[in-house]
Design a protein around this motif. Sequence first.
Motif, PDB file in Angstrom:
ATOM      1  N   ARG A 116       1.347  28.976  91.689  1.00 40.98           N
ATOM      2  CA  ARG A 116       0.321  28.226  92.408  1.00 40.98           C
ATOM      3  C   ARG A 116       0.818  26.813  92.716  1.00 40.98           C
ATOM      4  N   ASN A 117       0.291  26.255  93.812  1.00 45.69           N
ATOM      5  CA  ASN A 117       0.639  24.886  94.227  1.00 45.69           C
ATOM      6  C   ASN A 117       2.143  24.725  94.426  1.00 45.69           C
ATOM      7  N   TYR A 118       2.750  25.757  94.971  1.00 44.57           N
ATOM      8  CA  TYR A 118       4.196  25.751  95.194  1.00 44.57           C
ATOM      9  C   TYR A 118       4.518  24.942  96.450  1.00 44.57           C
ATOM     10  N   SER A 119       5.582  24.138  96.376  1.00 42.46           N
ATOM     11  CA  SER A 119       5.953  23.289  97.502  1.00 42.46           C
ATOM     12  C   SER A 119       7.406  23.534  97.876  1.00 42.46           C
ATOM     13  N   VAL A 120       7.659  23.628  99.188  1.00 39.53           N
ATOM     14  CA  VAL A 120       9.015  23.780  99.701  1.00 39.53           C
ATOM     15  C   VAL A 120       9.381  22.517 100.470  1.00 39.53           C
ATOM     16  N   GLU A 121      10.518  21.960 100.169  1.00 35.63           N
ATOM     17  CA  GLU A 121      10.937  20.700 100.786  1.00 35.63           C
ATOM     18  C   GLU A 121      10.978  20.827 102.307  1.00 35.63           C
ATOM     19  N   ASN A 122      10.406  19.827 102.971  1.00 38.29           N
ATOM     20  CA  ASN A 122      10.331  19.751 104.433  1.00 38.29           C
ATOM     21  C   ASN A 122       9.408  20.805 105.049  1.00 38.29           C
ATOM     22  N   HIS A 123       8.667  21.519 104.208  1.00 44.51           N
ATOM     23  CA  HIS A 123       7.725  22.531 104.702  1.00 44.51           C
ATOM     24  C   HIS A 123       6.408  22.419 103.928  1.00 44.51           C
ATOM     25  N   GLN A 124       5.933  21.194 103.819  1.00 41.50           N
ATOM     26  CA  GLN A 124       4.751  20.955 102.996  1.00 41.50           C
ATOM     27  C   GLN A 124       3.499  21.650 103.535  1.00 41.50           C
ATOM     28  N   ASN A 125       3.494  21.982 104.817  1.00 40.67           N
ATOM     29  CA  ASN A 125       2.325  22.635 105.411  1.00 40.67           C
ATOM     30  C   ASN A 125       2.465  24.155 105.483  1.00 40.67           C
ATOM     31  N   GLY A 126       3.572  24.666 104.961  1.00 40.55           N
ATOM     32  CA  GLY A 126       3.763  26.113 104.963  1.00 40.55           C
ATOM     33  C   GLY A 126       2.891  26.806 103.930  1.00 40.55           C
ATOM     34  N   PHE A 127       2.724  28.104 104.095  1.00 40.36           N
ATOM     35  CA  PHE A 127       1.817  28.874 103.231  1.00 40.36           C
ATOM     36  C   PHE A 127       2.606  29.514 102.086  1.00 40.36           C
ATOM     37  N   PHE A 128       3.210  28.674 101.256  1.00 44.50           N
ATOM     38  CA  PHE A 128       4.113  29.175 100.224  1.00 44.50           C
ATOM     39  C   PHE A 128       3.404  29.378  98.896  1.00 44.50           C
ATOM     40  N   PHE A 129       3.770  30.478  98.255  1.00 44.55           N
ATOM     41  CA  PHE A 129       3.269  30.792  96.914  1.00 44.55           C
ATOM     42  C   PHE A 129       4.456  31.292  96.112  1.00 44.55           C
ATOM     43  N   GLY A 130       4.705  30.670  94.991  1.00 39.80           N
ATOM     44  CA  GLY A 130       5.890  31.006  94.207  1.00 39.80           C
ATOM     45  C   GLY A 130       5.733  32.301  93.431  1.00 39.80           C
ATOM     46  N   PRO A 131       6.847  32.940  93.075  1.00 37.82           N
ATOM     47  CA  PRO A 131       6.783  34.151  92.263  1.00 37.82           C
ATOM     48  C   PRO A 131       6.080  33.863  90.934  1.00 37.82           C
ATOM     49  N   THR A 132       5.160  34.731  90.590  1.00 40.27           N
ATOM     50  CA  THR A 132       4.281  34.515  89.438  1.00 40.27           C
ATOM     51  C   THR A 132       4.395  35.701  88.479  1.00 40.27           C
ATOM     52  N   LEU A 133       4.444  35.399  87.190  1.00 42.21           N
ATOM     53  CA  LEU A 133       4.537  36.442  86.163  1.00 42.21           C
ATOM     54  C   LEU A 133       3.418  36.247  85.150  1.00 42.21           C
ATOM     55  N   LEU A 134       2.637  37.311  84.956  1.00 42.29           N
ATOM     56  CA  LEU A 134       1.513  37.281  84.022  1.00 42.29           C
ATOM     57  C   LEU A 134       1.748  38.302  82.911  1.00 42.29           C
ATOM     58  N   ASP A 135       1.500  37.898  81.689  1.00 41.49           N
ATOM     59  CA  ASP A 135       1.651  38.808  80.546  1.00 41.49           C
ATOM     60  C   ASP A 135       0.270  39.091  79.944  1.00 41.49           C
ATOM     61  N   GLN A 136       0.201  40.208  79.236  1.00 39.59           N
ATOM     62  CA  GLN A 136      -1.035  40.597  78.544  1.00 39.59           C
ATOM     63  C   GLN A 136      -2.224  40.647  79.507  1.00 39.59           C
ATOM     64  N   MET A 137      -1.984  41.253  80.650  1.00 42.95           N
ATOM     65  CA  MET A 137      -3.044  41.374  81.659  1.00 42.95           C
ATOM     66  C   MET A 137      -4.138  42.327  81.160  1.00 42.95           C
ATOM     67  N   PRO A 138      -5.397  41.872  81.090  1.00 44.88           N
ATOM     68  CA  PRO A 138      -6.489  42.765  80.696  1.00 44.88           C
ATOM     69  C   PRO A 138      -6.758  43.791  81.802  1.00 44.88           C
ATOM     70  N   THR A 139      -6.905  45.035  81.429  1.00 43.20           N
ATOM     71  CA  THR A 139      -7.070  46.086  82.430  1.00 43.20           C
ATOM     72  C   THR A 139      -8.477  46.154  82.997  1.00 43.20           C
ATOM     73  N   ASP A 140      -9.373  45.306  82.502  1.00 48.29           N
ATOM     74  CA  ASP A 140     -10.710  45.233  83.103  1.00 48.29           C
ATOM     75  C   ASP A 140     -10.863  44.014  84.007  1.00 48.29           C
ATOM     76  N   SER A 141      -9.797  43.254  84.194  1.00 50.99           N
ATOM     77  CA  SER A 141      -9.836  42.087  85.071  1.00 50.99           C
ATOM     78  C   SER A 141      -9.725  42.507  86.525  1.00 50.99           C
ATOM     79  N   LYS A 142     -10.414  41.806  87.412  1.00 49.39           N
ATOM     80  CA  LYS A 142     -10.277  42.067  88.852  1.00 49.39           C
ATOM     81  C   LYS A 142      -8.832  41.879  89.311  1.00 49.39           C
ATOM     82  N   ALA A 143      -8.104  41.009  88.614  1.00 49.90           N
ATOM     83  CA  ALA A 143      -6.710  40.782  88.972  1.00 49.90           C
ATOM     84  C   ALA A 143      -5.848  42.003  88.663  1.00 49.90           C
ATOM     85  N   TYR A 144      -6.345  42.889  87.801  1.00 57.50           N
ATOM     86  CA  TYR A 144      -5.637  44.138  87.537  1.00 57.50           C
ATOM     87  C   TYR A 144      -6.147  45.271  88.420  1.00 57.50           C
ATOM     88  N   THR A 145      -7.443  45.385  88.587  1.00 56.98           N
ATOM     89  CA  THR A 145      -8.005  46.542  89.283  1.00 56.98           C
ATOM     90  C   THR A 145      -7.907  46.436  90.801  1.00 56.98           C
TER      91      THR A 145
END
Length: 502
Positions: A355-384
Amino acid sequence: MSNNSVLANWIDGKLSLGASKNLSSVYNPATGEVIAQVALSSQEEIDAAIASAKKGFKEWSGYSIAKRQAVIFNFRELLNSRKEKLAEIITREHGKVLSDAMGEIARGQEIVELACGFPHLIKGAFSENASTGIDVYSIKQPLGVVGIISPFNFPAMVPMWFFPVALAAGNSVVLKPSEKNPSAALWLAQLWQEAGLPDGVFTVLNGDKLAVDGLLNSPDVASISFVGSTPIAKYIYETAAANGKRVQALGGAKNHMLVLPDADLDLVADQAINAGYGAAGERCMAISVVLAIDTIADKLIEKIKSRISQLRVGNGADKQEPDLGPLISQAHLEKVSGYVTIAEKDGAKVVVDGRNYSVENHQNGFFFGPTLLDQMPTDSKAYTEEIFGPVLSIVRINNFDEGVALINSGAFGNGTAIFTNDGGAARRFQNEIQVGMIGINVPIPVPVAYHSFGGWKNSLFGDAKAYGTQGFDFFTREKAVTSRWLDPAQHGGINLGFPQND
């Protein structure tokens, strides 16, 4: 292309702007700049596009098989010689890196090459003397005007899943591309014209829901092919089917990778990176969940984390090509970020935060950095729910059976993979898993052109999978003909009884 240019429809073999004043902005996702406007079609323009395709069908369906085959082969040759230009268009409007755009075109071209050999795939069958003096045979004929509604994430490959097969079978095509990146479709239309396709046989109809509904409700459109999210796929299926159309509506996914303790963890980590973050995760076949046996989870997470630190995010058009580019829009970036926030609130551990990822000289670009989540609950909307971004979640499990049960309990059934060196476990997996496309030590098991693409459950609605033999079955309809030519020397006379196979 300037931000003042307006992208039009392609109707009757030429660009047609029409009278529509309803415009939608097309962005370069790497810079956040508006690079063009696309005119969203009015009902009048929708009707004109379908009428043109109906007229084109009459000519094209009358072409001999050999002549149709020649046109398709011409298209293949032109595409192959100019694919770099198409890749630049895709990168400019979608954001994926150039090598990934070239890969998209290569996979689409596989379907074009399959279509070059179509005569074998539209042959009928013949049974001589099925009854005395009677022959029975089948013929396959085109449907007519077919509609294709394609998503933003593969503006060239997904349409190519459908239109080469549809055209080879003798149909005419109306393609409704995503309004977010319509230029690839217009470029392909002009290439078809150069290849010798008659005007009206390949039409590009730009628009929003009005254009979609225009295709769904028109009595002159015989079938609909769609790829997109599950809620829209279900709407497409229900509406088109209610109007008596054939439908293949491919929906969303939540693809899992099951990792057993005997797997090569370096291979797994590499493939999790490739399948989870390639194309910024905007793939319906992306791996978004790794099911890791708890005994190897910590070691695997460290390997994935160390590889993430080496990834470069940036403008896909840069000479020093990054590993992944931006997301398609600011709205989608916010949606993906929202899922990470939901996961964190639900108890997941954010190992790497994009989140809040910034690329030099492209501050207005729609960038999102690679994200890693551990222990994801299987009842979370982020899982389902499908995130459709560069977010990889780890769910720790105890054993093989728990992993299979977890995958089979999901609403989606698009793709899945197992990583193991145990052939028995792999065989059990392929037999027991309730998913349409399975990889064994292959993270993104997209079938080659002569097999068919499609999932199960909420990942596919309709009559057939995409391309392969199922694609040709979808775009043709069969007639069975029972024929008797009487021998002038023999006449059966009158017999009012029910016909029998004597």
